[in-house]
Design an enzyme around this catalytic site. Structure first.
Site, PDB file in Angstrom:
ATOM      1  N   ASP A   8       8.535 -57.698  17.123  1.00 50.36           N
ATOM      2  CA  ASP A   8       7.407 -58.595  16.934  1.00 50.36           C
ATOM      3  C   ASP A   8       7.939 -60.012  17.208  1.00 50.36           C
ATOM      4  O   ASP A   8       9.151 -60.233  17.179  1.00 50.36           O
ATOM      5  CB  ASP A   8       6.921 -58.456  15.479  1.00 50.36           C
ATOM      6  CG  ASP A   8       5.903 -59.507  15.105  1.00 50.36           C
ATOM      7  OD1 ASP A   8       4.956 -59.722  15.881  1.00 50.36           O
ATOM      8  OD2 ASP A   8       6.050 -60.116  14.016  1.00 50.36           O
ATOM      9  N   THR A  16       7.147 -68.912  13.613  1.00 49.34           N
ATOM     10  CA  THR A  16       5.766 -69.288  13.911  1.00 49.34           C
ATOM     11  C   THR A  16       4.775 -68.697  12.911  1.00 49.34           C
ATOM     12  O   THR A  16       3.632 -69.162  12.850  1.00 49.34           O
ATOM     13  CB  THR A  16       5.384 -68.845  15.336  1.00 49.34           C
ATOM     14  OG1 THR A  16       6.066 -67.633  15.604  1.00 49.34           O
ATOM     15  CG2 THR A  16       5.771 -69.899  16.364  1.00 49.34           C
ATOM     16  N   LYS A  44      -0.934 -61.880   8.484  1.00 51.52           N
ATOM     17  CA  LYS A  44       0.211 -61.747   9.385  1.00 51.52           C
ATOM     18  C   LYS A  44       0.025 -60.550  10.320  1.00 51.52           C
ATOM     19  O   LYS A  44      -0.314 -59.452   9.861  1.00 51.52           O
ATOM     20  CB  LYS A  44       1.511 -61.590   8.591  1.00 51.52           C
ATOM     21  CG  LYS A  44       1.979 -62.878   7.938  1.00 51.52           C
ATOM     22  CD  LYS A  44       3.350 -62.701   7.305  1.00 51.52           C
ATOM     23  CE  LYS A  44       3.803 -63.986   6.640  1.00 51.52           C
ATOM     24  NZ  LYS A  44       5.063 -63.782   5.895  1.00 51.52           N
ATOM     25  N   ARG A  48      -6.469 -63.206  16.159  1.00 54.61           N
ATOM     26  CA  ARG A  48      -7.098 -64.472  15.790  1.00 54.61           C
ATOM     27  C   ARG A  48      -8.479 -64.269  15.162  1.00 54.61           C
ATOM     28  O   ARG A  48      -8.752 -64.759  14.065  1.00 54.61           O
ATOM     29  CB  ARG A  48      -7.192 -65.385  17.018  1.00 54.61           C
ATOM     30  CG  ARG A  48      -7.462 -66.832  16.676  1.00 54.61           C
ATOM     31  CD  ARG A  48      -7.574 -67.668  17.939  1.00 54.61           C
ATOM     32  NE  ARG A  48      -6.388 -67.542  18.789  1.00 54.61           N
ATOM     33  CZ  ARG A  48      -6.342 -67.909  20.065  1.00 54.61           C
ATOM     34  NH1 ARG A  48      -7.412 -68.430  20.638  1.00 54.61           N
ATOM     35  NH2 ARG A  48      -5.240 -67.749  20.765  1.00 54.61           N
ATOM     36  N   SER A 115       3.598 -58.365  20.716  1.00 52.26           N
ATOM     37  CA  SER A 115       3.007 -59.461  19.949  1.00 52.26           C
ATOM     38  C   SER A 115       1.491 -59.413  19.964  1.00 52.26           C
ATOM     39  O   SER A 115       0.873 -59.081  20.969  1.00 52.26           O
ATOM     40  CB  SER A 115       3.470 -60.806  20.521  1.00 52.26           C
ATOM     41  OG  SER A 115       2.822 -61.865  19.852  1.00 52.26           O
ATOM     42  N   LYS A 146      -2.959 -54.834  15.821  1.00 47.94           N
ATOM     43  CA  LYS A 146      -2.258 -54.277  14.661  1.00 47.94           C
ATOM     44  C   LYS A 146      -3.190 -54.328  13.458  1.00 47.94           C
ATOM     45  O   LYS A 146      -3.901 -55.311  13.326  1.00 47.94           O
ATOM     46  CB  LYS A 146      -0.985 -55.089  14.365  1.00 47.94           C
ATOM     47  CG  LYS A 146       0.003 -55.142  15.522  1.00 47.94           C
ATOM     48  CD  LYS A 146       1.110 -56.182  15.263  1.00 47.94           C
ATOM     49  CE  LYS A 146       1.975 -56.349  16.507  1.00 47.94           C
ATOM     50  NZ  LYS A 146       3.028 -57.389  16.346  1.00 47.94           N
ATOM     51  N   ASP A 171       7.579 -58.399  10.539  1.00 51.02           N
ATOM     52  CA  ASP A 171       7.541 -59.113   9.257  1.00 51.02           C
ATOM     53  C   ASP A 171       6.198 -58.916   8.552  1.00 51.02           C
ATOM     54  O   ASP A 171       6.023 -59.389   7.427  1.00 51.02           O
ATOM     55  CB  ASP A 171       7.746 -60.624   9.460  1.00 51.02           C
ATOM     56  CG  ASP A 171       6.594 -61.263  10.205  1.00 51.02           C
ATOM     57  OD1 ASP A 171       6.138 -60.676  11.214  1.00 51.02           O
ATOM     58  OD2 ASP A 171       6.117 -62.335   9.789  1.00 51.02           O
TER      59      ASP A 171
HETATM   60  C1  BG6 Z   1       0.343 -62.655  15.420  1.00 55.62           C
HETATM   61  C2  BG6 Z   1       0.462 -63.473  14.161  1.00 55.62           C
HETATM   62  O1  BG6 Z   1       1.594 -62.540  16.015  1.00 55.62           O
HETATM   63  O2  BG6 Z   1      -0.567 -63.258  16.333  1.00 55.62           O
HETATM   64  C3  BG6 Z   1      -0.915 -63.733  13.558  1.00 55.62           C
HETATM   65  O3  BG6 Z   1       1.271 -62.782  13.233  1.00 55.62           O
HETATM   66  C4  BG6 Z   1      -1.832 -64.341  14.608  1.00 55.62           C
HETATM   67  O4  BG6 Z   1      -0.762 -64.590  12.463  1.00 55.62           O
HETATM   68  C5  BG6 Z   1      -1.889 -63.440  15.833  1.00 55.62           C
HETATM   69  O5  BG6 Z   1      -3.148 -64.498  14.091  1.00 55.62           O
HETATM   70  C6  BG6 Z   1      -2.781 -63.995  16.943  1.00 55.62           C
HETATM   71  O6  BG6 Z   1      -2.197 -65.155  17.464  1.00 55.62           O
HETATM   72  P1  BG6 Z   1      -2.918 -66.133  18.484  1.00 55.62           P
HETATM   73  O7  BG6 Z   1      -1.798 -67.048  18.932  1.00 55.62           O
HETATM   74  O8  BG6 Z   1      -3.434 -65.292  19.620  1.00 55.62           O
HETATM   75  O9  BG6 Z   1      -3.993 -66.815  17.757  1.00 55.62           O
HETATM   76 MG    MG Z   2       4.863 -61.266  12.799  1.00 52.01          MG
END
Ligand code: BG6
Ligand code: MG
Length: 220
Positions: A8, A16, A44, A48, A115, A146, A171
């Protein structure tokens, strides 16, 4: 037999996760929905829009806004987040994580990134660690986020490694669940109570050691 480690990004490679928290917290306060780190554990690893829905539900405001308003809120959070990640440099790699990735590589394992973030490529670029990864799967290329296992399954497919030969490192509660649903060995980085589903938990990235992982994987 262990053949790949899939990482991850947010909260494992760099901190971040903290920036996501700060940006959501600010938006939450603007909406009159203050929350703390305990609630944040549920955000986590979550996409979004799903994070926003969880925050609104927490504040009993699920039906208070139109789709357009919700999109504006998500955009606002992302603007805050993008400002926070501007200043990321290779110094922001979490302690021991680069050494661990080097070890994993030296042992002949493939390395993947799984991710949930649409900002994953920006963060990887700023950290200058793109060369470690044999494949990168980010939010732009998966349908289900996820705790759905899709992002981990896709990374394994792209690496050409069977799921049972993969280790996932996470995490987040949602992330550990995704790894387990993918049929992989799960390493949790963080609090052992919060990440109880994981096969192995370390308290920080500094504690990630290939020998310990190999032993735990082999014993399972
Ligand atoms: C994940 C984070 O990696 O990405 C979350 O753990 C986050 O907290 C998610 O909401 C989406 O991220 P982004 O950058 O597309 O808003
Ligand atoms: Mg994470």
């Amino acid at each position: 037999e262990m053949k790949a480690v899939i990482f991850d990004l947010d909260g494992v490679i760099t901190d971040t996760a903290e920036y996501h928290y700060l940006a959501w917290k600010q938006l939450g306060e603007e909406l009159g929905i203050p929350f703390d780190r305990t609630f944040n554990e549920q955000l986590k690893g979550v996409s979004r829009m799903e994070s926003l829905e969880k925050i609104l539900a927490y504040g009993n405001k699920t039906n208070a806004y139109t789709v357009e308003e919700k999109e504006q809120f998500a955009t606002k959070k992302n603007e805050l987040y993008k400002q926070l990640i501007q200043k990321i440099t290779p110094n922001d790699l979490l302690p021991g994580i680069e050494k661990f990735m080097q070890e994993v590589k030296e042992k002949g394992m493939k390395i993947g990134l799984a991710s949930a973030s649409k900002n994953a490529f920006t963060v990887i670029e700023k950290l200058e660690v793109g060369h470690y990864f044999d494949t990168i799967v980010d939010a732009a290329t998966v349908k289900h986020s996820k705790p759905d296992p899709e992002v981990f399954l896709k990374a394994a497919d792209q690496l050409g490694v069977p799921y049972e030969s993969c280790v996932g490192v996470e995490d987040a509660q949602a992330g550990v669940e995704a790894i387990k649903r993918a049929g992989m060995f799960a390493v949790g980085v963080g609090n052992a109570d919060q990440l109880a589903q994981a096969d192995l938990v370390v308290s920080s990235t500094n504690e990630l050691k290939f020998v310990d992982l190999f032993r735990a994987f082999t014993e399972k």
